[in-house]
Design a protein around this motif. Structure first.
Motif, PDB file in Angstrom:
ATOM      1  N   ASP A   1      66.185  26.919  17.407  1.00  0.00           N
ATOM      2  CA  ASP A   1      66.606  27.750  18.546  1.00  0.00           C
ATOM      3  C   ASP A   1      65.551  28.762  18.978  1.00  0.00           C
ATOM      4  O   ASP A   1      65.759  29.508  19.933  1.00  0.00           O
ATOM      5  N   SER A   2      64.432  28.794  18.270  1.00  0.00           N
ATOM      6  CA  SER A   2      63.475  29.901  18.463  1.00  0.00           C
ATOM      7  C   SER A   2      62.843  29.910  19.850  1.00  0.00           C
ATOM      8  O   SER A   2      62.479  30.977  20.361  1.00  0.00           O
ATOM      9  N   ASP A   3      62.683  28.747  20.486  1.00  0.00           N
ATOM     10  CA  ASP A   3      62.152  28.718  21.859  1.00  0.00           C
ATOM     11  C   ASP A   3      62.970  29.629  22.778  1.00  0.00           C
ATOM     12  O   ASP A   3      62.414  30.424  23.544  1.00  0.00           O
ATOM     13  N   HIS A   4      64.285  29.493  22.704  1.00  0.00           N
ATOM     14  CA  HIS A   4      65.156  30.284  23.572  1.00  0.00           C
ATOM     15  C   HIS A   4      65.114  31.767  23.198  1.00  0.00           C
ATOM     16  O   HIS A   4      65.131  32.630  24.075  1.00  0.00           O
ATOM     17  N   VAL A   5      65.041  32.029  21.910  1.00  0.00           N
ATOM     18  CA  VAL A   5      64.981  33.421  21.445  1.00  0.00           C
ATOM     19  C   VAL A   5      63.703  34.091  21.943  1.00  0.00           C
ATOM     20  O   VAL A   5      63.721  35.223  22.433  1.00  0.00           O
ATOM     21  N   ARG A   6      62.575  33.375  21.833  1.00  0.00           N
ATOM     22  CA  ARG A   6      61.302  33.943  22.299  1.00  0.00           C
ATOM     23  C   ARG A   6      61.288  34.108  23.818  1.00  0.00           C
ATOM     24  O   ARG A   6      60.738  35.090  24.339  1.00  0.00           O
ATOM     25  N   ASN A   7      61.867  33.154  24.543  1.00  0.00           N
ATOM     26  CA  ASN A   7      61.936  33.298  25.996  1.00  0.00           C
ATOM     27  C   ASN A   7      62.718  34.541  26.397  1.00  0.00           C
ATOM     28  O   ASN A   7      62.317  35.283  27.302  1.00  0.00           O
ATOM     29  N   ASP A   8      63.845  34.756  25.723  1.00  0.00           N
ATOM     30  CA  ASP A   8      64.643  35.948  26.028  1.00  0.00           C
ATOM     31  C   ASP A   8      63.904  37.229  25.641  1.00  0.00           C
ATOM     32  O   ASP A   8      64.070  38.266  26.283  1.00  0.00           O
ATOM     33  N   PHE A   9      63.094  37.141  24.617  1.00  0.00           N
ATOM     34  CA  PHE A   9      62.341  38.296  24.136  1.00  0.00           C
ATOM     35  C   PHE A   9      61.208  38.687  25.080  1.00  0.00           C
ATOM     36  O   PHE A   9      60.966  39.884  25.304  1.00  0.00           O
ATOM     37  N   TYR A  10      60.530  37.686  25.690  1.00  0.00           N
ATOM     38  CA  TYR A  10      59.311  37.987  26.438  1.00  0.00           C
ATOM     39  C   TYR A  10      59.377  37.423  27.866  1.00  0.00           C
ATOM     40  O   TYR A  10      59.605  38.169  28.834  1.00  0.00           O
ATOM     41  N   LEU A  11      59.235  36.119  28.018  1.00  0.00           N
ATOM     42  CA  LEU A  11      59.049  35.526  29.342  1.00  0.00           C
ATOM     43  C   LEU A  11      60.191  35.853  30.297  1.00  0.00           C
ATOM     44  O   LEU A  11      59.965  36.327  31.417  1.00  0.00           O
ATOM     45  N   HIS A  12      61.425  35.615  29.876  1.00  0.00           N
ATOM     46  CA  HIS A  12      62.556  35.828  30.780  1.00  0.00           C
ATOM     47  C   HIS A  12      62.930  37.290  30.928  1.00  0.00           C
ATOM     48  O   HIS A  12      63.643  37.652  31.864  1.00  0.00           O
ATOM     49  N   LYS A  13      62.433  38.114  30.041  1.00  0.00           N
ATOM     50  CA  LYS A  13      62.651  39.546  30.223  1.00  0.00           C
ATOM     51  C   LYS A  13      61.732  40.077  31.312  1.00  0.00           C
ATOM     52  O   LYS A  13      62.112  40.944  32.106  1.00  0.00           O
ATOM     53  N   LEU A  14      60.501  39.550  31.384  1.00  0.00           N
ATOM     54  CA  LEU A  14      59.554  39.989  32.403  1.00  0.00           C
ATOM     55  C   LEU A  14      59.726  39.223  33.711  1.00  0.00           C
ATOM     56  O   LEU A  14      59.419  39.755  34.783  1.00  0.00           O
ATOM     57  N   LEU A  15      60.189  37.976  33.606  1.00  0.00           N
ATOM     58  CA  LEU A  15      60.401  37.153  34.807  1.00  0.00           C
ATOM     59  C   LEU A  15      61.836  36.620  34.792  1.00  0.00           C
ATOM     60  O   LEU A  15      62.070  35.407  34.627  1.00  0.00           O
ATOM     61  N   PRO A  16      62.835  37.479  34.936  1.00  0.00           N
ATOM     62  CA  PRO A  16      64.243  37.050  34.812  1.00  0.00           C
ATOM     63  C   PRO A  16      64.660  36.025  35.849  1.00  0.00           C
ATOM     64  O   PRO A  16      65.624  35.283  35.623  1.00  0.00           O
TER      65      PRO A  16
ATOM     66  N   PHE B   1      56.669  35.443  18.823  1.00  0.00           N
ATOM     67  CA  PHE B   1      55.466  34.824  19.383  1.00  0.00           C
ATOM     68  C   PHE B   1      55.175  33.487  18.721  1.00  0.00           C
ATOM     69  O   PHE B   1      55.012  33.410  17.504  1.00  0.00           O
ATOM     70  N   SER B   2      55.103  32.443  19.512  1.00  0.00           N
ATOM     71  CA  SER B   2      54.449  31.215  19.088  1.00  0.00           C
ATOM     72  C   SER B   2      53.160  31.131  19.905  1.00  0.00           C
ATOM     73  O   SER B   2      52.749  32.112  20.534  1.00  0.00           O
ATOM     74  N   TYR B   3      52.511  29.963  19.933  1.00  0.00           N
ATOM     75  CA  TYR B   3      51.205  29.922  20.606  1.00  0.00           C
ATOM     76  C   TYR B   3      51.312  30.124  22.110  1.00  0.00           C
ATOM     77  O   TYR B   3      50.416  30.706  22.734  1.00  0.00           O
ATOM     78  N   ALA B   4      52.383  29.651  22.726  1.00  0.00           N
ATOM     79  CA  ALA B   4      52.530  29.869  24.166  1.00  0.00           C
ATOM     80  C   ALA B   4      52.621  31.357  24.474  1.00  0.00           C
ATOM     81  O   ALA B   4      51.931  31.850  25.379  1.00  0.00           O
ATOM     82  N   GLU B   5      53.465  32.082  23.721  1.00  0.00           N
ATOM     83  CA  GLU B   5      53.640  33.512  24.004  1.00  0.00           C
ATOM     84  C   GLU B   5      52.351  34.295  23.765  1.00  0.00           C
ATOM     85  O   GLU B   5      52.037  35.223  24.509  1.00  0.00           O
ATOM     86  N   MET B   6      51.581  33.914  22.734  1.00  0.00           N
ATOM     87  CA  MET B   6      50.301  34.597  22.524  1.00  0.00           C
ATOM     88  C   MET B   6      49.327  34.274  23.655  1.00  0.00           C
ATOM     89  O   MET B   6      48.570  35.142  24.097  1.00  0.00           O
ATOM     90  N   ALA B   7      49.371  33.035  24.139  1.00  0.00           N
ATOM     91  CA  ALA B   7      48.508  32.676  25.271  1.00  0.00           C
ATOM     92  C   ALA B   7      48.928  33.396  26.544  1.00  0.00           C
ATOM     93  O   ALA B   7      48.084  33.685  27.404  1.00  0.00           O
ATOM     94  N   TYR B   8      50.229  33.706  26.696  1.00  0.00           N
ATOM     95  CA  TYR B   8      50.665  34.481  27.868  1.00  0.00           C
ATOM     96  C   TYR B   8      49.910  35.804  27.956  1.00  0.00           C
ATOM     97  O   TYR B   8      49.675  36.316  29.064  1.00  0.00           O
ATOM     98  N   LEU B   9      49.562  36.365  26.815  1.00  0.00           N
ATOM     99  CA  LEU B   9      48.859  37.654  26.794  1.00  0.00           C
ATOM    100  C   LEU B   9      47.434  37.543  27.332  1.00  0.00           C
ATOM    101  O   LEU B   9      46.788  38.559  27.585  1.00  0.00           O
ATOM    102  N   MET B  10      46.931  36.319  27.499  1.00  0.00           N
ATOM    103  CA  MET B  10      45.609  36.134  28.090  1.00  0.00           C
ATOM    104  C   MET B  10      45.633  36.326  29.608  1.00  0.00           C
ATOM    105  O   MET B  10      44.599  36.629  30.212  1.00  0.00           O
ATOM    106  N   VAL B  11      46.774  36.121  30.234  1.00  0.00           N
ATOM    107  CA  VAL B  11      46.874  36.220  31.699  1.00  0.00           C
ATOM    108  C   VAL B  11      46.403  37.599  32.164  1.00  0.00           C
ATOM    109  O   VAL B  11      46.809  38.623  31.616  1.00  0.00           O
ATOM    110  N   PRO B  12      45.513  37.662  33.180  1.00  0.00           N
ATOM    111  CA  PRO B  12      44.997  36.592  34.048  1.00  0.00           C
ATOM    112  C   PRO B  12      43.695  35.964  33.566  1.00  0.00           C
ATOM    113  O   PRO B  12      43.069  35.211  34.319  1.00  0.00           O
ATOM    114  N   ARG B  13      43.268  36.273  32.341  1.00  0.00           N
ATOM    115  CA  ARG B  13      42.008  35.716  31.844  1.00  0.00           C
ATOM    116  C   ARG B  13      42.164  34.219  31.548  1.00  0.00           C
ATOM    117  O   ARG B  13      43.243  33.761  31.181  1.00  0.00           O
ATOM    118  N   PRO B  14      41.092  33.459  31.683  1.00  0.00           N
ATOM    119  CA  PRO B  14      41.167  32.008  31.466  1.00  0.00           C
ATOM    120  C   PRO B  14      41.444  31.657  30.005  1.00  0.00           C
ATOM    121  O   PRO B  14      40.992  32.329  29.078  1.00  0.00           O
TER     122      PRO B  14
END
Length: 607
Positions: free
Chosen positions: A270-285, A528-541
């Protein structure tokens, strides 16, 4: 009076071989990464027992908890967190914890020593009474740590700290020590009587000096005669019962292990959904519940607010998950020496001060065609596990350094600490107790390295890239996302679904069945999994380099995790700043699309 004995997970080996693990370690590893702990699970077992006792006993009945060894630890923690427990007895556990990193691995508690020793935990029990019995600890070795009985002096010193944390007399507390300061027990008469008295229980313990009544003597004689008559039958029944009980105990233990395994694996799934609620969907609801659509095109989302709010997540990853060193960076104090002088480039050993007792070391490789006043981009090229900077300089990793130098890039190959197998794992383990990990040191080193590189007259400080392989690829999704001085990051031979990689007990690619016992980071799987850590690179390549035959993870894990990164970059209007290359190879740097990526985003012309 009721008594319950909760089943704790034992130290039996789950399987043999290079990666021998006990039942306790098996649960600890996966739970730790998901923000849980075997200690917490077992405290909850005690709390469930308290729930049952409250529902069945008289309303005014006292509830106590007592334990020895691992059970003593659980008794201490349970009484500290549950005020329904009226008294506690801790045997074979209490003492100083500064060397907790030497104890069995399943006692590793993230950041414990930042706030708690045994005295602090005991102070949470006060004013409820506590018995501490200084008994010899269980004989436990080879559990990625050993148990050692503390001296009575150390135990007394830790107990004395409780009064310093509360007030003298605030708690009815008994320290039970043997004659001449020796150990006693476990379950000595003195300790049990003190504990029973705290619960207003008449324990009725007999003493050797007490004389049995005459009736009891007569009964004993009669019993002896009966036993002689039916000795064979009794032995047969006793052996049958003993074997049945032993088999039942082993089966029950395994049921307990796999129940906790199943629960933790649900957290992993279930961790994908937990991480999304923690980071991605909190910033981009707006993306949490998308609507069905047949539109051929959608507008992108302005990135500014996402980038701004991600700063707090960058801080959280560094301070709460990876751990940030408290010490400020020292002056560089660079020490350099020429170690290679090739026709087209020269190499220098570089040592920098970072903080007291910590240095950064690496090899700086500089093309000889630099023009006066020219400032060039740098590629920080990171070796993998058990590697050295010299491996990179001397043609290792598919001669990536030599090829980059031919293209005009400056190359710096730093040394990371993951060398010497279990030596660096023990460093990570020791650091965990003070809220740090191996990457606490690596982050500080790279912070200093990038500052120093940016200070050089021939380096463009705005064009410093990171390119790492294997454990260096692991570095690529931890260090550049936090240190914004890195203009871009390339992860080779490592990018995958990190939560499954660390905590999945059903897949052969998982670290759960390997020797890499340092890989769990407390609560990373829920944040954080690898996607969430990579989100922190935005806007860097950001780019991933992946060989189809790399056994780190299957292609589908890599593709699935990178799809999340690609989706975010695209939604924020940066489709040209993310890339992935799959190639028909293994665990290595290919240096094909990644070189084009470096040229494009470091704005350096291709040859």
């Amino acid at each position: 009076m009721f008594g319950l004995v909760p089943v704790l997970i034992d130290r039996t080996s789950l399987f043999e071989g290079q990666n021998t693990q006990s039942h306790r370690e098996w649960i600890y590893r996966q739970a730790f990464h998901m923000g849980r702990h075997i200690i917490g699970y077992e405290v909850q077992k005690v709390q469930a027992a308290v729930d049952w006792l409250e529902s069945t006993a008289d309303s005014d009945a006292s509830i106590g908890v007592a334990g020895y060894g691992e059970g003593g630890m659980i008794a201490l923690y349970s009484a500290a967190v549950d005020t329904r427990i009226d008294a506690a007895m801790v045997s074979g556990y209490f003492g100083p914890r500064e060397a907790i990193w030497k104890e069995p691995i399943y006692r590793n508690v993230w950041a414990l020593l930042r706030e708690f020793g045994d005295a602090e935990i005991a102070s949470l029990i006060a004013p409820r009474p506590l018995v501490i019995e200084h008994s010899p600890v269980p004989d436990v070795t080879d559990q990625k740590g050993n148990l050692t009985t503390p001296s009575s002096t150390d135990v007394r010193r830790e107990v004395a700290r409780i009064d310093a944390l509360t007030q003298a007399g605030f708690q009815d507390r008994r320290l039970v020590i043997g004659a001449d300061e020796t150990t006693i027990g476990p379950w000595s008469d003195r300790a049990v009587k003190d504990f029973a008295g705290m619960l207003d229980i008449d324990n009725g313990l007999a003493h050797a000096s007490d004389s049995p009544p005459a009736a009891d003597v007569a009964n004993d004689v009669a019993n002896d005669v009966a036993n002689d008559v039916a000795n064979d039958v009794a032995n047969h029944v006793a052996n049958h019962v003993a074997n049945h009980v032993a088999n039942d105990v082993a089966a029950r233990q395994l049921r307990q292990v796999w129940e906790l395994d199943d629960y933790t694996q649900r957290l992993v799934r279930d961790s994908d959904h937990v991480r999304n609620d923690f980071y991605l969907h909190k910033l981009l609801p707006e993306f949490k519940s998308p609507q069905w659509t047949t539109k051929p095109e959608f507008p992108t989302t302005a990135p500014d607010e996402f980038v701004k709010q991600s700063r707090s997540y960058r801080k959280l990853l560094w301070e709460e998950i990876l751990g940030k060193l408290d010490e400020p960076l020292m002056p560089f104090n660079p020490r350099t020496r020429l170690i290679a002088n090739e026709p087209k480039w020269a190499a220098y050993d570089v040592v920098l001060d970072v903080c007291p007792d910590l240095i950064a070391w690496g090899i700086l490789m500089v093309p000889k065609d630099l023009q006066a006043g020219e400032r060039r981009p740098v590629v920080v090229l990171q070796h993998g596990r058990n590697g050295l900077p010299a491996n990179i300089m001397n043609g290792g990793y598919n001669n990536t350094a030599g090829r980059l130098l031919e293209r005009g890039f400056i190359v710096f190959a730093p040394h990371n600490l993951y060398r010497g197998e279990d030596r660096y794992r023990w460093l990570d383990r020791k650091a965990n107790s003070i809220k740090a990990t191996l990457f606490s040191f690596i982050l500080a080193q790279h912070d200093q390295i990038t500052r120093w590189l940016a200070s050089l007259s021939f380096v463009d400080g705005n064009r410093i890239a990171f390119y790492g392989n294997s454990y260096g690829g692991e570095t690529a999704v931890r260090v550049p996302p936090i240190l914004e001085r890195y203009a871009l990051s390339i992860c080779a031979s490592d990018f995958n679904d990190w939560t499954r990689k660390v905590a999945d007990t059903r897949d052969r690619h998982s670290f759960m069945i390997s020797i890499e016992w340092e890989m769990p980071y407390f609560n990373m799987g829920s944040t954080f999994s690898y996607a969430e850590m990579a989100y922190l690179m935005v806007p860097r390549p950001f780019m991933v380099e992946r060989g189809h035959h790399d056994k780190v993870a299957p292609d589908q894990w890599v593709a699935y995790e990178f799809a999340k990164v690609r989706w975010l970059y695209d939604q924020l209007g940066f489709p040209n700043r993310r890339n992935i290359e799959f190639f028909q190879g293994g665990h290595t740097m290919k240096g094909n699309e990644t070189f084009k990526f470096l040229h494009q985003h470091l704005q350096w012309p291709e040859p």
